[in-house]
Design an enzyme around this catalytic site. Sequence first.
Site, PDB file in Angstrom:
ATOM      1  N   GLY A  84      39.348  37.850  31.364  1.00 32.85           N
ATOM      2  CA  GLY A  84      39.357  37.103  32.619  1.00 32.85           C
ATOM      3  C   GLY A  84      40.503  36.110  32.687  1.00 32.85           C
ATOM      4  N   TYR A  85      41.692  36.608  33.088  1.00 32.53           N
ATOM      5  CA  TYR A  85      42.837  35.709  33.298  1.00 32.53           C
ATOM      6  C   TYR A  85      43.086  35.534  34.802  1.00 32.53           C
ATOM      7  CZ  TYR A  85      44.362  37.155  28.496  1.00 32.53           C
ATOM      8  OH  TYR A  85      44.467  37.435  27.171  1.00 32.53           O
ATOM      9  N   SER A  86      43.417  36.669  35.485  1.00 28.66           N
ATOM     10  CA  SER A  86      43.929  36.604  36.861  1.00 28.66           C
ATOM     11  C   SER A  86      42.886  36.080  37.841  1.00 28.66           C
ATOM     12  CB  SER A  86      44.356  37.994  37.333  1.00 28.66           C
ATOM     13  OG  SER A  86      45.222  38.579  36.407  1.00 28.66           O
ATOM     14  N   GLU A  97      48.801  42.275  23.688  1.00 26.71           N
ATOM     15  CA  GLU A  97      48.576  43.259  24.757  1.00 26.71           C
ATOM     16  C   GLU A  97      49.878  44.008  25.044  1.00 26.71           C
ATOM     17  OE1 GLU A  97      46.932  41.621  28.358  1.00 26.71           O
ATOM     18  OE2 GLU A  97      47.103  43.525  29.449  1.00 26.71           O
TER      19      GLU A  97
HETATM   20  C1  LIG Z   1      46.133  48.178  35.596  1.00 23.98           C
HETATM   21  C2  LIG Z   1      45.881  46.694  35.662  1.00 23.98           C
HETATM   22  C3  LIG Z   1      44.939  46.119  34.821  1.00 23.98           C
HETATM   23  C4  LIG Z   1      44.687  44.755  34.916  1.00 23.98           C
HETATM   24  N1  LIG Z   1      43.704  44.229  34.126  1.00 23.98           N
HETATM   25  C5  LIG Z   1      43.458  42.900  34.206  1.00 23.98           C
HETATM   26  C6  LIG Z   1      42.408  42.330  33.431  1.00 23.98           C
HETATM   27  O1  LIG Z   1      41.658  43.027  32.732  1.00 23.98           O
HETATM   28  N2  LIG Z   1      42.209  40.993  33.502  1.00 23.98           N
HETATM   29  C7  LIG Z   1      43.003  40.183  34.273  1.00 23.98           C
HETATM   30  O2  LIG Z   1      42.802  38.982  34.249  1.00 23.98           O
HETATM   31  N3  LIG Z   1      43.990  40.699  35.058  1.00 23.98           N
HETATM   32  C8  LIG Z   1      44.217  42.034  35.039  1.00 23.98           C
HETATM   33  N4  LIG Z   1      45.195  42.579  35.827  1.00 23.98           N
HETATM   34  C9  LIG Z   1      45.926  41.706  36.751  1.00 23.98           C
HETATM   35  C10 LIG Z   1      47.378  41.503  36.369  1.00 23.98           C
HETATM   36  O3  LIG Z   1      47.487  40.719  35.223  1.00 23.98           O
HETATM   37  C11 LIG Z   1      48.064  40.871  37.586  1.00 23.98           C
HETATM   38  O4  LIG Z   1      47.980  41.805  38.638  1.00 23.98           O
HETATM   39  C12 LIG Z   1      49.515  40.570  37.294  1.00 23.98           C
HETATM   40  O5  LIG Z   1      49.648  39.561  36.354  1.00 23.98           O
HETATM   41  C13 LIG Z   1      50.268  40.172  38.598  1.00 23.98           C
HETATM   42  O6  LIG Z   1      49.593  39.175  39.276  1.00 23.98           O
HETATM   43  P1  LIG Z   1      49.274  39.319  40.846  1.00 23.98           P
HETATM   44  O7  LIG Z   1      48.596  40.648  41.049  1.00 23.98           O
HETATM   45  O8  LIG Z   1      48.557  38.101  41.280  1.00 23.98           O
HETATM   46  O9  LIG Z   1      50.683  39.432  41.546  1.00 23.98           O
HETATM   47  P2  LIG Z   1      51.617  38.209  41.974  1.00 23.98           P
HETATM   48  O10 LIG Z   1      51.711  37.257  40.846  1.00 23.98           O
HETATM   49  O11 LIG Z   1      51.182  37.719  43.282  1.00 23.98           O
HETATM   50  O12 LIG Z   1      53.013  38.942  42.115  1.00 23.98           O
HETATM   51  C14 LIG Z   1      53.415  39.623  43.337  1.00 23.98           C
HETATM   52  C15 LIG Z   1      54.867  40.001  43.184  1.00 23.98           C
HETATM   53  O13 LIG Z   1      55.681  38.826  43.062  1.00 23.98           O
HETATM   54  C16 LIG Z   1      56.485  38.903  41.888  1.00 23.98           C
HETATM   55  N5  LIG Z   1      56.593  37.574  41.264  1.00 23.98           N
HETATM   56  C17 LIG Z   1      55.610  36.676  41.113  1.00 23.98           C
HETATM   57  N6  LIG Z   1      56.093  35.571  40.463  1.00 23.98           N
HETATM   58  C18 LIG Z   1      57.398  35.811  40.211  1.00 23.98           C
HETATM   59  C19 LIG Z   1      58.432  35.060  39.581  1.00 23.98           C
HETATM   60  N7  LIG Z   1      58.213  33.857  39.053  1.00 23.98           N
HETATM   61  N8  LIG Z   1      59.670  35.611  39.480  1.00 23.98           N
HETATM   62  C20 LIG Z   1      59.917  36.856  40.023  1.00 23.98           C
HETATM   63  N9  LIG Z   1      58.978  37.600  40.654  1.00 23.98           N
HETATM   64  C21 LIG Z   1      57.737  37.093  40.738  1.00 23.98           C
HETATM   65  C22 LIG Z   1      55.729  39.861  40.969  1.00 23.98           C
HETATM   66  O14 LIG Z   1      56.622  40.484  40.041  1.00 23.98           O
HETATM   67  C23 LIG Z   1      55.146  40.852  41.946  1.00 23.98           C
HETATM   68  O15 LIG Z   1      56.096  41.845  42.269  1.00 23.98           O
HETATM   69  C24 LIG Z   1      45.430  43.948  35.801  1.00 23.98           C
HETATM   70  C25 LIG Z   1      46.364  44.534  36.655  1.00 23.98           C
HETATM   71  C26 LIG Z   1      46.572  45.898  36.615  1.00 23.98           C
HETATM   72  C27 LIG Z   1      47.523  46.485  37.589  1.00 23.98           C
END
Ligand SMILES: Cc1cc2nc3c(=O)[nH]c(=O)nc-3n(C[C@H](O)[C@H](O)[C@H](O)COP(=O)(O)OP(=O)(O)OC[C@H]3O[C@@H](n4cnc5c(N)ncnc54)[C@H](O)[C@@H]3O)c2cc1C
Length: 375
Positions: free
Chosen positions: A121-123, A237
């Site tokens: 549970g991070y995101s 990871e």
């Molecule tokens: C297959 C899969 C499994 C996952 N499993 C888990 C899980 O078990 N537990 C959990 O907690 N999360 C999980 N996640 C979530 C994942 O960690 C997040 O989706 C990821 O970290 C991106 O965050 P976000 O979706 O909020 O996108 P955002 O952070 O909103 O990003 C949107 C876009 O903006 C860009 N962006 C954002 N900030 C910057 C920056 N500073 N510089 C340049 N570009 C930027 C990103 O690259 C992306 O293209 C999973 C995701 C996937 C796809």
Amino acid sequence: MDFDFSAEEEAFRAEVQEFLAENLPAPEARGPEFAAEWNQKLAEKRWIGFAWPREEGGGGAGLIEQFILKQEMAKVQAPPLGSDFMGLAWVGPALIRHGTDEQKQRFLPDLLESRTLWCTGYSEPDHGSDLASLKTRAVLEGDEYVVNGQKIWTTSAHFAKWIFMLVRTESESRYGGITCLLIPMDSPGIEVQPILSLVGQHSFNQVFFNDVRVPVGNRLGAEGEGWKVVMGALANERSGISEATDMERRLEDLKEVARGARKNGRPALEDSSVRRQIARFEAKISAMRLNGLRALTKQLQGNPPSTETSVNKLIRGQLEIPMHDLALGLQGSESQHANQWTEQSLTFHGTVIGGGTPNIQRNIISERILKLPKD
Ligand SMILES: Cc1cc2nc3c(=O)[nH]c(=O)nc-3n(C[C@H](O)[C@H](O)[C@H](O)COP(=O)(O)OP(=O)(O)OC[C@H]3O[C@@H](n4cnc5c(N)ncnc54)[C@H](O)[C@@H]3O)c2cc1C
């Protein structure tokens, strides 16, 4: 630089190959009991948690032996070591590094014997890439934390027994206000709601926390040290995601497809654009392999997995979709594998994001490897 393995290491490789030849049935011959029996055999050999210290129930092996084991398993497409992927890849190592003796005794045996399942549970809805801005709060009341907030994209939360979870215990300090809690998923106040993926599969969830009470003994590391815990967990990871062996095997599968395929009425491999694409994939995978060895060397010198994993994760993200698209294009939509390949290729749009998006890996590489200034 010495890329050769010692005689003992090669002997271990032969032992693994022999074990796999004798014990791993072909995929079509694996019945419903297979996973449990397989994990039992691996646990008896102490190959699950192979590089964990023996006093923690692990195999006490070196990193090179572990590398060889994983390499040989990937070559024959053996199932993963143990059934709890997240638990073994990052929760267990975090417990070994930051856990109390009581926590290690409580959690590690279940992990090693595949009796438990963890989710992560991070995101949160507005806090993914910028993880340190997370808002789910935990307030200490007596000897319990009371947790309120929401997580999203939580893989496997619908069948996990535990969640490895980041919460905010203090709002003033961005990084120093984050704490790691280990929470049973059947705690009163937790609600799990499914999110269906692009291909209609249920692996993601939203998880809501409403006055969830968590004993203070379930805190991993000190209060406010969650960021330190999670940095190690994320490197672990990414280091799993960034392993080259799996990609080497997929490249061999792709070459096999190319050998049997035809393009414009001629063998596909006579087409220079097909050969050029395969050569590019091969070059990138070689770079991944060498970069992986560089990371391994650093770890052997006592440094934890680090930025190399971001490089490999980035390369892998650039390979998966084009490799599958080429295979699919060569096989044609009529092939018996077409549906399976299409579905797999759609899931890669997700795996490229999990563990941190390509942009985030680029940020890490530019700041920590290339030492470029932050914008
Ligand atoms: C297959 C899969 C499994 C996952 N499993 C888990 C899980 O078990 N537990 C959990 O907690 N999360 C999980 N996640 C979530 C994942 O960690 C997040 O989706 C990821 O970290 C991106 O965050 P976000 O979706 O909020 O996108 P955002 O952070 O909103 O990003 C949107 C876009 O903006 C860009 N962006 C954002 N900030 C910057 C920056 N500073 N510089 C340049 N570009 C930027 C990103 O690259 C992306 O293209 C999973 C995701 C996937 C796809």
